[in-house]
Design a protein around this motif. Structure first.
Motif, PDB file in Angstrom:
ATOM      1  N   LEU A 117       0.827  -1.194   0.000  1.00  0.00           N
ATOM      2  CA  LEU A 117       0.000   0.000   0.000  1.00  0.00           C
ATOM      3  C   LEU A 117       0.869   1.254   0.000  1.00  0.00           C
ATOM      4  CD1 LEU A 117      -3.022   0.826   0.156  1.00  0.00           C
ATOM      5  CD2 LEU A 117      -2.749   0.941   2.638  1.00  0.00           C
ATOM      6  N   LYS A 118       0.605   2.157  -0.955  1.00  0.00           N
ATOM      7  CA  LYS A 118       1.323   3.418  -1.042  1.00  0.00           C
ATOM      8  C   LYS A 118       0.326   4.573  -0.917  1.00  0.00           C
ATOM      9  CE  LYS A 118       5.009   1.612  -4.020  1.00  0.00           C
ATOM     10  NZ  LYS A 118       5.747   1.776  -5.301  1.00  0.00           N
ATOM     11  N   ILE A 119       0.751   5.620  -0.209  1.00  0.00           N
ATOM     12  CA  ILE A 119      -0.163   6.707   0.116  1.00  0.00           C
ATOM     13  C   ILE A 119       0.428   8.051  -0.286  1.00  0.00           C
ATOM     14  CG2 ILE A 119      -1.319   7.942   2.008  1.00  0.00           C
ATOM     15  CD1 ILE A 119      -2.531   5.255   1.426  1.00  0.00           C
ATOM     16  N   LYS A 120      -0.417   8.884  -0.871  1.00  0.00           N
ATOM     17  CA  LYS A 120      -0.058  10.266  -1.141  1.00  0.00           C
ATOM     18  C   LYS A 120      -0.871  11.159  -0.203  1.00  0.00           C
ATOM     19  CE  LYS A 120      -0.143  13.932  -4.634  1.00  0.00           C
ATOM     20  NZ  LYS A 120      -0.643  14.337  -5.955  1.00  0.00           N
ATOM     21  N   VAL A 121      -0.157  12.014   0.538  1.00  0.00           N
ATOM     22  CA  VAL A 121      -0.807  12.925   1.471  1.00  0.00           C
ATOM     23  C   VAL A 121      -1.077  14.250   0.764  1.00  0.00           C
ATOM     24  CG1 VAL A 121      -0.660  14.102   3.684  1.00  0.00           C
ATOM     25  CG2 VAL A 121       0.396  11.847   3.400  1.00  0.00           C
ATOM     26  N   ASN A 122      -2.341  14.586   0.611  1.00  0.00           N
ATOM     27  CA  ASN A 122      -2.735  15.867   0.033  1.00  0.00           C
ATOM     28  C   ASN A 122      -3.182  16.800   1.155  1.00  0.00           C
ATOM     29  OD1 ASN A 122      -2.272  14.837  -2.491  1.00  0.00           O
ATOM     30  ND2 ASN A 122      -4.426  14.387  -2.923  1.00  0.00           N
ATOM     31  N   SER A 123      -2.512  17.941   1.283  1.00  0.00           N
ATOM     32  CA  SER A 123      -2.857  18.879   2.346  1.00  0.00           C
ATOM     33  C   SER A 123      -3.416  20.167   1.765  1.00  0.00           C
ATOM     34  CB  SER A 123      -1.631  19.178   3.213  1.00  0.00           C
ATOM     35  OG  SER A 123      -1.253  18.032   3.938  1.00  0.00           O
ATOM     36  N   HIS A 124      -4.267  20.835   2.572  1.00  0.00           N
ATOM     37  CA  HIS A 124      -4.991  22.009   2.102  1.00  0.00           C
ATOM     38  C   HIS A 124      -5.050  23.073   3.188  1.00  0.00           C
ATOM     39  CE1 HIS A 124      -6.492  19.379  -1.158  1.00  0.00           C
ATOM     40  NE2 HIS A 124      -6.573  18.468  -0.197  1.00  0.00           N
ATOM     41  N   THR A 125      -5.250  24.314   2.755  1.00  0.00           N
ATOM     42  CA  THR A 125      -5.401  25.428   3.687  1.00  0.00           C
ATOM     43  C   THR A 125      -6.744  26.100   3.463  1.00  0.00           C
ATOM     44  OG1 THR A 125      -4.510  27.130   2.210  1.00  0.00           O
ATOM     45  CG2 THR A 125      -2.910  25.857   3.504  1.00  0.00           C
ATOM     46  N   ASP A 126      -7.055  27.073   4.339  1.00  0.00           N
ATOM     47  CA  ASP A 126      -8.220  27.913   4.073  1.00  0.00           C
ATOM     48  C   ASP A 126      -7.780  29.076   3.188  1.00  0.00           C
ATOM     49  OD1 ASP A 126      -7.136  29.976   5.696  1.00  0.00           O
ATOM     50  OD2 ASP A 126      -8.020  29.078   7.488  1.00  0.00           O
ATOM     51  N   SER A 127      -8.673  30.008   2.914  1.00  0.00           N
ATOM     52  CA  SER A 127      -8.392  31.071   1.946  1.00  0.00           C
ATOM     53  C   SER A 127      -7.721  32.297   2.561  1.00  0.00           C
ATOM     54  CB  SER A 127      -9.701  31.506   1.273  1.00  0.00           C
ATOM     55  OG  SER A 127     -10.592  32.042   2.231  1.00  0.00           O
ATOM     56  N   ARG A 128      -7.608  32.318   3.882  1.00  0.00           N
ATOM     57  CA  ARG A 128      -6.974  33.472   4.507  1.00  0.00           C
ATOM     58  C   ARG A 128      -5.469  33.456   4.238  1.00  0.00           C
ATOM     59  NH1 ARG A 128      -9.546  32.867  10.448  1.00  0.00           N
ATOM     60  NH2 ARG A 128      -9.095  30.698   9.923  1.00  0.00           N
ATOM     61  N   GLY A 129      -4.873  34.603   4.097  1.00  0.00           N
ATOM     62  CA  GLY A 129      -3.470  34.683   3.689  1.00  0.00           C
ATOM     63  C   GLY A 129      -3.376  34.726   2.172  1.00  0.00           C
ATOM     64  N   ASN A 130      -2.191  35.136   1.657  1.00  0.00           N
ATOM     65  CA  ASN A 130      -2.078  35.195   0.199  1.00  0.00           C
ATOM     66  C   ASN A 130      -1.882  33.811  -0.390  1.00  0.00           C
ATOM     67  OD1 ASN A 130       0.835  34.582  -0.079  1.00  0.00           O
ATOM     68  ND2 ASN A 130       1.087  36.517   1.037  1.00  0.00           N
ATOM     69  N   ASP A 131      -2.097  33.700  -1.671  1.00  0.00           N
ATOM     70  CA  ASP A 131      -2.101  32.390  -2.326  1.00  0.00           C
ATOM     71  C   ASP A 131      -0.756  31.696  -2.221  1.00  0.00           C
ATOM     72  OD1 ASP A 131      -4.629  33.096  -2.924  1.00  0.00           O
ATOM     73  OD2 ASP A 131      -4.351  33.314  -5.091  1.00  0.00           O
ATOM     74  N   ALA A 132       0.329  32.440  -2.407  1.00  0.00           N
ATOM     75  CA  ALA A 132       1.661  31.833  -2.367  1.00  0.00           C
ATOM     76  C   ALA A 132       1.967  31.286  -0.980  1.00  0.00           C
ATOM     77  CB  ALA A 132       2.716  32.857  -2.793  1.00  0.00           C
ATOM     78  N   TYR A 133       1.614  32.054   0.036  1.00  0.00           N
ATOM     79  CA  TYR A 133       1.856  31.597   1.412  1.00  0.00           C
ATOM     80  C   TYR A 133       1.061  30.327   1.696  1.00  0.00           C
ATOM     81  CZ  TYR A 133       1.479  31.316   6.478  1.00  0.00           C
ATOM     82  OH  TYR A 133       1.477  30.860   7.780  1.00  0.00           O
ATOM     83  N   ASN A 134      -0.198  30.306   1.269  1.00  0.00           N
ATOM     84  CA  ASN A 134      -1.029  29.130   1.527  1.00  0.00           C
ATOM     85  C   ASN A 134      -0.495  27.897   0.812  1.00  0.00           C
ATOM     86  OD1 ASN A 134      -2.804  30.406   3.238  1.00  0.00           O
ATOM     87  ND2 ASN A 134      -4.224  31.003   1.597  1.00  0.00           N
ATOM     88  N   LEU A 135       0.041  28.069  -0.385  1.00  0.00           N
ATOM     89  CA  LEU A 135       0.615  26.933  -1.100  1.00  0.00           C
ATOM     90  C   LEU A 135       1.818  26.396  -0.339  1.00  0.00           C
ATOM     91  CD1 LEU A 135       0.302  25.226  -3.657  1.00  0.00           C
ATOM     92  CD2 LEU A 135       1.889  26.793  -4.800  1.00  0.00           C
ATOM     93  N   TRP A 136       2.668  27.315   0.173  1.00  0.00           N
ATOM     94  CA  TRP A 136       3.828  26.900   0.965  1.00  0.00           C
ATOM     95  C   TRP A 136       3.390  26.205   2.255  1.00  0.00           C
ATOM     96  CZ3 TRP A 136       4.964  28.570   5.937  1.00  0.00           C
ATOM     97  CH2 TRP A 136       6.203  28.158   6.459  1.00  0.00           C
ATOM     98  N   LEU A 137       2.369  26.758   2.933  1.00  0.00           N
ATOM     99  CA  LEU A 137       1.908  26.192   4.200  1.00  0.00           C
ATOM    100  C   LEU A 137       1.326  24.801   4.001  1.00  0.00           C
ATOM    101  CD1 LEU A 137       1.389  26.552   7.230  1.00  0.00           C
ATOM    102  CD2 LEU A 137      -0.804  27.634   6.651  1.00  0.00           C
ATOM    103  N   SER A 138       0.573  24.635   2.927  1.00  0.00           N
ATOM    104  CA  SER A 138      -0.019  23.315   2.690  1.00  0.00           C
ATOM    105  C   SER A 138       1.050  22.282   2.379  1.00  0.00           C
ATOM    106  CB  SER A 138      -1.040  23.386   1.548  1.00  0.00           C
ATOM    107  OG  SER A 138      -0.422  23.721   0.324  1.00  0.00           O
ATOM    108  N   GLN A 139       2.102  22.684   1.670  1.00  0.00           N
ATOM    109  CA  GLN A 139       3.191  21.756   1.387  1.00  0.00           C
ATOM    110  C   GLN A 139       3.881  21.353   2.686  1.00  0.00           C
ATOM    111  OE1 GLN A 139       3.926  20.302  -1.597  1.00  0.00           O
ATOM    112  NE2 GLN A 139       5.312  19.038  -0.367  1.00  0.00           N
TER     113      GLN A 139
END
Length: 653
Positions: free
Chosen positions: A574-596
């Protein structure tokens, strides 16, 4: 009016008073454990072993939650591991009582019963019934009752009894191919017009049989039954030698009153000796402080049913039962229960040879006054649906004392309806169409895949009763639909299953309403889950959330991630990919970094627990995959924003 006085007297709700005030009369197992082999056969088709291993290992690591215990308990239960299931359900009920739904108490009780712990099972089942129970009076109310009464109507053809008088005639009972009934025909004239008590009879018992029909006459019963007070409602044994009847508290020429001066009703027995009824004996469960009346025998003559307002009654008057042991002795007095008895009046019982109880009531929903109702009491079960027999037997006035020969479908009842000859009249009837007393209710629905929402063709849907017996089953059609019928007078489980999916079920409490709709959304089994599926959904994980602007693993997320870890330990491929997400607060670039960072944090945590890094991937999506409408510029609550800060676990090759 005499008409009203008679009804009130018989149903204990009023008093009989002369105008001059000289005298007043007030009347007011446990189930056996199912064979384990049968249970094994029933549940072997379900694949719960993988879930058992996963959930147990998580529990053994010290991670516990109500959800984990529910899943583990169900996995044991559906795999017929009842001892393990009982232990887990016990921990669930004790540790998380507020989060333990009725279904879990039911399965807990069934597990204990299978193990032979009947006392424990009974205690847990009592808890189950306590949670699922509603007020009897509220529960029996049906806004659509008039429609149901109309559906039952038109089953009887009625006509007046040929021997009615201009006074009161009522309470007929079968006797020697004829009838015994109560009437004031010989004294009603005096009572009506003089309005005074004059030591003469008021109500007496009369007969119409082979001795009188040829002469077109009604004969007063011979012997010591009739007195100067009231006699009514009789029941005679098949051999014609013993009669039970109702009388005021009067014997050996003396009347007896309670502390309030009330002359109560009592049941007496009499023997037929040389053509006369004599040897009058008061039944031992009578009492000067309450009334006992309206006797009727069971078809086998081993039980006596009657009406009383004795202590312990549900309402103003209840129907009771006792066993006739013999030699003047009787068994315990049993109240027929709240399904039959209401807070109002239940009276005039009668039982047919096929075990149908007819009685009159103004507590069940009717057309006005007393209505006649019917219910099955076969095998001592008093919990079957109570059915209004409909028009023309029932109307807006008092309708009572219903008796029927279920072989000829002919019978009699009494009523004070308008248009009769006297105050109360007896009516003959013939039943043209039997009542439907079985409570059958359709359950319909659709079975779907929870993730794809696709309909599941060929899924099995079953009805399981509260004794864990399979009642019926069916297969979903080409549209994923099913139709089943259940006994709506009882609680039932509806269970759906299909190969490769975790079974699901829903408990339906007893209900006499419209057809029920139960849709199922089945979760795929971890073992058979396809690539691209969200493992969190397959394992039914709680959502893994992160705090605002943080990517550390919270304590509540550890339990859920541990489930994923155990699944990966059990299935090395079994292999798993973890997909993480943020809410919309903060700018888009920051949220992409935070979710990573959140995705990588989750991966790092799992690696630290022994999962190989080459079996894991992590990717952040920032705010690009919101689960609600909380986009930039839209005001949302903290709770709504929290829903978007999450991680998913996707199976990949």
């Amino acid at each position: 009016m005499l008409k009203r006085i008679l009804i009130l007297l018989i149903v204990f709700s009023g008093c009989l008073t002369n105008v001059s005030g000289q005298e007043e009369i007030k009347v007011n197992e446990k189930q056996q454990a199912k064979v384990k082999a049968k249970a094994d056969e029933r549940y072997d088709e379900y694949s719960f072993s993988p879930a058992i291993d996963i959930y147990k290992k998580v529990l053994d690591k010290g991670y516990v939650s109500s959800d984990l215990l529910k899943r583990l308990g169900n996995s044991y239960y559906f795999n017929a591991k009842y001892e393990e299931a009982a232990n887990v359900y016990k921990k669930l009920a004790e540790t998380y009582p507020d989060e333990t739904a009725p279904d879990y108490y039911f399965r807990y009780a069934q597990s204990l019963k299978t193990l032979g712990d009947y006392e424990g099972s009974s205690q847990i089942m009592a808890k189950f019934k306590e949670i699922t129970a509603t007020s009897e009076e509220t529960g029996r109310y049906d806004e659509d009752y008039l429609t149901k009464i109309e559906e039952n109507s038109g089953r009887y053809t009625i006509k007046p009894f040929g021997y009615n008088s201009k006074y009161s005639d009522f309470a007929a009972s079968f006797y020697e191919q004829g009838l015994i009934f109560s009437s004031d025909r010989d004294t009603g004239n005096l009572a009506r017009y003089r309005h005074t008590w004059n030591s003469k009879d008021f109500l007496d018992l009369y007969k119409v049989n082979a001795d009188s029909i040829s002469n077109n006459t009604v004969i007063k019963l011979e012997g010591e039954v009739n007195t100067r007070l009231h006699e009514s409602t009789s029941a005679v044994t098949k051999d014609g030698m013993t009669m039970y009847f109702t009388r005021n508290n009067f014997i050996d020429g003396k009347k007896y009153k309670d502390q309030k001066g009330v002359i109560r009703l009592k049941i007496y027995s009499a023997e037929l000796i040389n053509g006369e009824w004599t040897n009058i004996i008061e039944l031992p469960f009578n009492n000067d402080s309450y009334s006992v009346a309206h006797p009727v025998l069971s078809p086998d003559e081993k039980k006596l049913y009657f009406v009383s307002d004795m202590p312990g009654s549900v309402g103003e008057s209840d129907i009771f039962m006792t066993e006739i042991i013999g030699d003047g002795t009787y068994g315990p007095i049993i109240n027929l229960g709240k399904n039959i008895n209401t807070q109002a009046r239940e009276t005039f019982p009668f039982i047919t040879k096929d075990g149908v109880l007819y009685f009159s009531s103004d507590g069940h929903q009717g057309l006005g006054g007393l209505d006649v109702f019917a219910t099955k009491i076969a095998f001592g079960n008093f919990n079957e649906p109570v059915v209004n027999v409909g028009k023309p037997v029932n109307g807006n006035y008092d309708d009572f004392a219903f008796i029927m020969n279920n072989e000829t479908k002919e019978g009699y009842f009494s009523s004070n309806r308008t248009g009769g000859m006297g105050e109360d009249d007896i009516y003959e009837f013939e039943e043209s169409e039997p009542l439907v007393l079985d409570c059958l209710q359709d359950v319909t629905g659709t079975v779907r895949d929870r993730i794809s929402n696709e309909v599941l063709v060929g899924a099995t849907v079953k009805i399981i009763d509260e004794e864990n017996n399979e009642v019926s089953s069916t297969i979903t059609d080409s549209k994923g639909n099913y139709v089943l019928a259940l006994d709506c007078a009882k609680g039932n489980f509806v269970r759906a299953s299909r190969d490769g999916y975790v079974p699901a079920e829903e408990y339906l409490n007893k209900s006499y309403g419209k057809p029920r709709i139960v849709d199922f959304y089945l979760e795929r089994d971890v073992v058979t889950g396809g690539f691209g599926d969200d493992l969190a959904k397959l394992l039914q994980l709680s959502t893994i959330y992160f705090d605002l602007n943080k990517y550390n693993i919270r304590a509540d997320a550890e339990i859920e991630i541990q489930k994923v870890i155990v699944a990966m330990e059990k299935y090395p491929s079994l292999k798993i990919k973890v997909n993480s997400h943020t809410d919309s607060r903060g700018n888009d670039a920051y949220n992409l970094w935070l979710s990573q960072k959140r995705a990588q944090s989750t991966v790092n945590y799992m690696v630290s627990k022994g999962i190989s890094a080459d079996r894991l991937q992590g990717e952040g999506y920032g705010e690009t995959r919101l689960v609600n409408d909380c986009v930039n510029g839209v005001p949302c609550s903290k709770d709504k924003h929290q829903l978007n800060r999450r991680s998913e676990f996707i199976i990949f090759e």
